[in-house]
Enzyme design. Sequence first.
Site, mmCIF file in Angstrom:
data_model
loop_
_atom_site.group_PDB
_atom_site.id
_atom_site.type_symbol
_atom_site.label_atom_id
_atom_site.label_comp_id
_atom_site.label_asym_id
_atom_site.label_seq_id
_atom_site.Cartn_x
_atom_site.Cartn_y
_atom_site.Cartn_z
ATOM 1 N N HIS A 191 -11.453 -25.612 34.965
ATOM 2 C CA HIS A 191 -11.269 -26.045 33.581
ATOM 3 C C HIS A 191 -12.565 -26.683 33.065
ATOM 4 O O HIS A 191 -13.243 -27.398 33.805
ATOM 5 C CB HIS A 191 -10.148 -27.075 33.471
ATOM 6 C CG HIS A 191 -8.836 -26.610 34.034
ATOM 7 N ND1 HIS A 191 -8.431 -26.937 35.310
ATOM 8 C CD2 HIS A 191 -7.862 -25.849 33.500
ATOM 9 C CE1 HIS A 191 -7.239 -26.395 35.542
ATOM 10 N NE2 HIS A 191 -6.879 -25.729 34.460
ATOM 11 N N HIS A 201 -11.783 -34.572 32.275
ATOM 12 C CA HIS A 201 -11.198 -34.318 30.948
ATOM 13 C C HIS A 201 -11.156 -35.574 30.077
ATOM 14 O O HIS A 201 -10.943 -35.468 28.856
ATOM 15 C CB HIS A 201 -9.784 -33.759 31.075
ATOM 16 C CG HIS A 201 -9.718 -32.382 31.644
ATOM 17 N ND1 HIS A 201 -10.481 -31.334 31.165
ATOM 18 C CD2 HIS A 201 -8.993 -31.872 32.676
ATOM 19 C CE1 HIS A 201 -10.228 -30.240 31.865
ATOM 20 N NE2 HIS A 201 -9.336 -30.542 32.787
ATOM 21 N N ASP A 247 -15.291 -26.933 38.354
ATOM 22 C CA ASP A 247 -13.837 -26.885 38.206
ATOM 23 C C ASP A 247 -13.462 -25.672 37.344
ATOM 24 O O ASP A 247 -14.264 -25.214 36.527
ATOM 25 C CB ASP A 247 -13.364 -28.165 37.520
ATOM 26 C CG ASP A 247 -11.866 -28.358 37.540
ATOM 27 O OD1 ASP A 247 -11.370 -29.101 38.401
ATOM 28 O OD2 ASP A 247 -11.175 -27.770 36.677
ATOM 29 N N ASP A 301 -10.068 -25.612 41.989
ATOM 30 C CA ASP A 301 -8.909 -24.877 41.476
ATOM 31 C C ASP A 301 -9.249 -23.474 40.993
ATOM 32 O O ASP A 301 -8.371 -22.761 40.504
ATOM 33 C CB ASP A 301 -8.188 -25.662 40.386
ATOM 34 C CG ASP A 301 -9.116 -26.392 39.448
ATOM 35 O OD1 ASP A 301 -10.356 -26.243 39.572
ATOM 36 O OD2 ASP A 301 -8.626 -27.136 38.581
#
Length: 308
Positions: free
Chosen positions: A165, A126, A163, A244
């Site tokens: 995200h 991120h 991931d 995740d």
Amino acid sequence: MPIAYISHPDCLLHDVGQDHPEQPGRLRAIQDLLISTGMELALNQYEAPLVKREQLELAHDPDYISMLFTDAPHEGILELDGDTFMMPKTLDAARRAAGALVMAVDLVMNKEVTSAFCAIRPPGHHAERDRAMGFCYFNNVAVGAAYAIRQYGVERVAIIDFDVHHGNGTEHIFATDPRVLFCSSFQHPFYPFTGHETETDHIVNITLPAGTNGEEFRKQVEAHWMPALHHFKPQLVMVSAGFDAHISDDMSHLRLREADYDWVTTRLKEIADQYAEGRIVSTLEGGYEHGSLARSVLAHLDALLGHR
């Protein structure tokens, strides 16, 4: 040939509170399972170095790097955004995390190992060129990719991010660099609410609605990532390995399982074997339910080893 497993005790010292999901226990759970299953015996273990400032500058704005070095607290907690905080041990942990990727690139490019897994925290995908966010400070995989291009003249690096995200930081850093193919899958709509509108020749994003299971994930990978990877013919494959999206992880609403991480890793290994002399550098991103995280990493490593 065994794979490199790169970590450092400093990565356990970054701790911004027991209520924060990005906990030192994540690495402990992985390490415990590797020991109990005997997997650690199949790995060449290395301690990550501290990344050098000039290596960070390959992916990050110098003023941003200076801010993190200067403002890193000697005591207490510094808030960078709503879920990204620094404590006295954070900077060293972040430098070890990025340094692990540099070491991994050196190891695979110098043919000391074929592939490497960086068991590090904090995560990185991120972090944008000039901003920390989403538990991330330095974009570890981006530093590694940029280092491979600069140090070894690699002309085509593929970064695959599974991931849950979107890896907004990685996309931000390489948005205009066609030497990097970025393939990402993520739940949408979901934090950080980016990536769903991106359309370029070297960015391939798969948006997955809540409830998506492994069968649909595999179909999307085959339909979108695999053609792009075959067309690109990467000389180095890098993986932002977030776990995740697992059905047991309440951070998200996807329904992947260990077998899906085994499958996608095996498909990426086939690409690396065909075009990149087997070279894969993988790094830990998300994964917050400790049991499923450890089992998923084990499946990932087993696939990288060719299922021993």
